[in-house]
Write an enzyme that holds these catalytic residues in place. Structure first.
Site, PDB file in Angstrom:
ATOM      1  N   GLY B  11     -17.167  11.969  38.374  1.00  0.00           N
ATOM      2  CA  GLY B  11     -16.697  12.061  36.990  1.00  0.00           C
ATOM      3  C   GLY B  11     -16.789  13.477  36.460  1.00  0.00           C
ATOM      4  N   GLY B  15     -20.304  14.566  30.669  1.00  0.00           N
ATOM      5  CA  GLY B  15     -21.578  14.403  31.376  1.00  0.00           C
ATOM      6  C   GLY B  15     -21.563  15.040  32.758  1.00  0.00           C
ATOM      7  N   VAL B  79     -12.718   6.835  43.715  1.00  0.00           N
ATOM      8  CA  VAL B  79     -13.875   6.177  44.318  1.00  0.00           C
ATOM      9  C   VAL B  79     -13.585   4.687  44.439  1.00  0.00           C
ATOM     10  CG1 VAL B  79     -16.285   5.539  43.981  1.00  0.00           C
ATOM     11  CG2 VAL B  79     -15.508   7.872  43.471  1.00  0.00           C
ATOM     12  N   GLU B 170      -9.405   8.199  12.584  1.00  0.00           N
ATOM     13  CA  GLU B 170      -8.655   9.437  12.833  1.00  0.00           C
ATOM     14  C   GLU B 170      -7.190   9.147  13.107  1.00  0.00           C
ATOM     15  OE1 GLU B 170     -12.469  11.865  14.661  1.00  0.00           O
ATOM     16  OE2 GLU B 170     -11.018  10.971  16.029  1.00  0.00           O
ATOM     17  N   ASP B 299     -21.152   7.497  28.885  1.00  0.00           N
ATOM     18  CA  ASP B 299     -20.669   6.204  28.398  1.00  0.00           C
ATOM     19  C   ASP B 299     -20.897   5.070  29.385  1.00  0.00           C
ATOM     20  OD1 ASP B 299     -17.653   7.151  26.492  1.00  0.00           O
ATOM     21  OD2 ASP B 299     -19.759   7.720  26.292  1.00  0.00           O
TER      22      ASP B 299
END
Lengths: 449, 449
Positions: B11, B15, B79, B170, B299
């Protein structure tokens, strides 16, 4: 009070836009129809394809461009045909009656009778073409990074550009620059500097419309930046992973088509006489013989120019024709008499090769190299639409020039493939046909009368 | 000489990137795997969806971001699973062994068991989501321009946003601003100012994570710009052209999903314990219980925070976790002992509402309105990656603010549909399934060992 003269313009490219603008003060109501919502600045598409610019840098919503012109309305629809007797343009959103009709529908790729080559060798006419080419080039490098077989890695980093005109030259030079400069620091296994670009041309020289000296310079400039130029080399077959030049096989990671265009379907719609490239043959005032109220302009028209030649399919020509036809129709709507025949003024030819290299041939002046490249840049920024885009593009170019970067190096998937679906399919990554068809299905069009 | 410690990070979001960067001086070799080639700045995706920014303003190639970090290599692959006993990550491009594994695979949309809603109500997690939403909104206006039926025109210019968290707020505010300001001059039949935006929230208030006073302010600010806010209104059904709230039917031109996310498949890959949202339950050092060498962050992880609460799925949290895990792994690779448990420092909450309106709650300070909007803008520009993008985005915002314009108002077709194919299909515009499947089929992936 009589109804105002109805003018329908099909096509929001260079020609169609100029025609609409030229009618701004005429007693007419203009309907401009395009199947897309945006005008695309085609000369800079190759920079979207090579990750320098973003689509919004080179395309603008047509209705935004014309929003202040109150006698124009913009319609996004697909034209399906023309009833020239009834004076109707038929679309998937209803029929549009006209008193005058301007067909400015441009050109699309032609594969010399080999339409089956199209999926393997995309051309460069629309935004979607550019982002697709970008995706293929960047994905080829990603896959080369993982390849363990040296021959496979070499194939993946070999790019074949078919066609030695300005578009082919620009693409070949830009891919080479991108590989050698912007991509080089990013990879560990692949040497982008070792990637190969082959520019393949069937004729005896590049840039056939330019003087021989500039063709020769262009070839040297490309070869100096590592592009291999193959002349007198007509393509006989194209597949996803290779190109055949007769007996010779060129393995490739991506193939880009810049070799042939054919006119849009305008001649079909009219049942009009056409030339070999499918362009509508028009008279001295750009109208269709026998249909004085129907005009064809730009890439979709065959306009006689010099003996044995027609006006080239370049942006300035389309703009001149659009302006001419707009004024002519305006005069007629005002009840004014005839008009001089259309005369094309050829300002010159420009083609860029790569960083700090281009060729320019004006009527009295020939430039090559750095001066030509600056000139090319200034001209293209000038002709962009809108101050904001000029600032944005000039800024992008300045930044890239100083940093050798290319910031739009995104691989964006076609919208029919969602990663979750790719995972459910397992390692093959092929979406199920129903999923892809469902994702690509547009809404049903409304009916307009 | 022993082999360096192998770290695999899955990822390339907030993070994963922070984890990779934190390892820059550690004696490790890092492999960062992502199924896409770019890092996407999700907080600004809604601006791509509402035609203010371009994709390249908010996304950057991961390998470009990490190119100077010599102990990292970036791999673009899907993956397919993890063999935790053998310490292997399996992908469609081969297996990657690890000594330490960081799963930072984020979240995707969840439709509360109604996956069939997904095609009708796209969410906003990837670039392709944003351009698809943009396409639907702009196309709805184009079709409304041609509609002769008043009810149909009203439906087409009604937009339903499902979910009253920051993303929903938003989007609702931005669509409303776009319709009233940027689009208004462009249309003749449609009154974009008369278009309606409905923000639908199942709970009792908007921005449930914010203080009540800011929720109330947000609701008023939205209503002042013409957004209709429906609270306590859970969605029971979604179709392409309407949304059902129990008995009540809301016709819509486009539906946007901002209501539910679920974690990625990381827990599936590990066979690990998960919470109701599918997130991997992790220990105090963010490792998976029983697998001290495997970490889950961002997340996709459920990290205990305050009593009864887990760390929220926001970008700063993912970055803090990534930095923590990177340092921890670096320490272990150097042979240094243990580490303090992870402690999340919540800086605050921000949400923007529209032009000159936002809400900000920091630990000691609450802002709303214009000051909050400026603060929001500065923070987001600051956290963009790269000076060039900061300049480009700041310039876009300044220009739009002064001119009320939105420059990226492009409708770009999904790549599986070519206008020529649309024409061959006649007026229905639906591509044949084989053509769409063929266009969407990626190349076969190479094998890597």
């Amino acid at each position: 009070m009589s109804r105002p003269t109805q003018v329908v313009i099909v096509g929001g490219g260079f020609g169609g836009l100029e025609a609409a603008k030229a009618l701004h003060d005429a007693p007419v109501e203009v309907t401009l129809i395009d199947r897309q919502n945006h005008h695309c600045f085609q000369p800079l598409l190759y920079q979207v394809a090579t990750a320098t610019l973003s689509p919004a840098d080179v395309a603008w919503p047509i209705r935004g461009i014309l929003s202040r012109q109150k006698n124009v309305r913009v319609v996004m629809a697909n034209v399906t045909g023309i009833d020239a007797d009834a004076r109707l343009v038929r679309t998937n959103s209803g029929d549009f009656p006209y008193d005058h009709l301007v067909l400015a529908t441009g050109a699309t790729h032609a594969y010399f009778g080999h339409d089956e080559w199209a999926p393997s060798a995309p051309g460069l006419k629309r935004i979607e073409d550019a982002t697709e080419i970008r995706r293929r080039i960047l994905t080829a490098f990603e896959r080369a990074e993982l390849a363990t077989d040296a021959a496979e890695r070499e194939r993946l980093t070999t790019f074949v550009v078919v066609g030695g005109g300005p578009t082919g030259v620009e693409m070949a030079g830009a891919i080479s620059d991108m590989a050698h400069e912007a991509l080089a620091p990013d990879f560990r296994n692949v040497e982008p500097a070792a990637s190969r670009v082959l520019l393949v041309e069937a004729g005896p020289r590049l840039l056939a419309a330019f003087p021989e000296a500039l063709s020769a310079y262009t070839r040297q400039a490309l070869e100096r930046r590592g592009v291999q130029v193959l002349l007198g080399a007509p393509v006989t077959r194209i597949a996803e992973d290779h190109v055949m030049l007769g007996e010779r096989r060129l393995p490739a990671g991506a193939v880009i088509w810049a070799a042939g265009v054919a006119a849009s379907a305008a001649a079909d719609w009219l049942g009009a006489e056409r030339d070999r490239a499918g362009r509508v043959i028009v008279g001295p005032d750009l109208s269709v013989p026998g249909r004085p109220e129907v005009f064809a302009i730009g890439d979709t028209a065959a306009v006689p120019w010099e003996p044995g030649r027609t006006v080239p399919g370049v942006a300035p020509a389309a703009k001149q024709m659009g302006a001419y036809v707009g004024r002519l129709i305006g005069d007629r709507a005002r009840g004014e008499a005839g008009s001089a025949p259309f005369r094309y003024r050829h300002a010159g030819d420009l083609a860029t090769i790569g960083r700090k290299a281009a060729v320019v041939r004006l009527r009295r002046l020939t430039l090559k190299g750095y001066a030509a490249w600056l000139f090319w840049g200034v001209v293209h920024v000038y002709f962009l639409i809108g101050l904001r885009n000029r600032i944005a593009v000039a800024f992008s170019w300045a930044w890239d020039y100083l940093t050798f970067g290319r910031r739009a190096r995104l691989i964006t998937e076609p919208a029919g493939v969602r990663p979750a679906e790719a995972e459910r399919e397992g390692s093959s990554g092929v979406p199920s046909a129903p999923a892809a068809a469902k994702a690509a299905q547009p809404d049903a069009a409304p009916v307009w009368r």
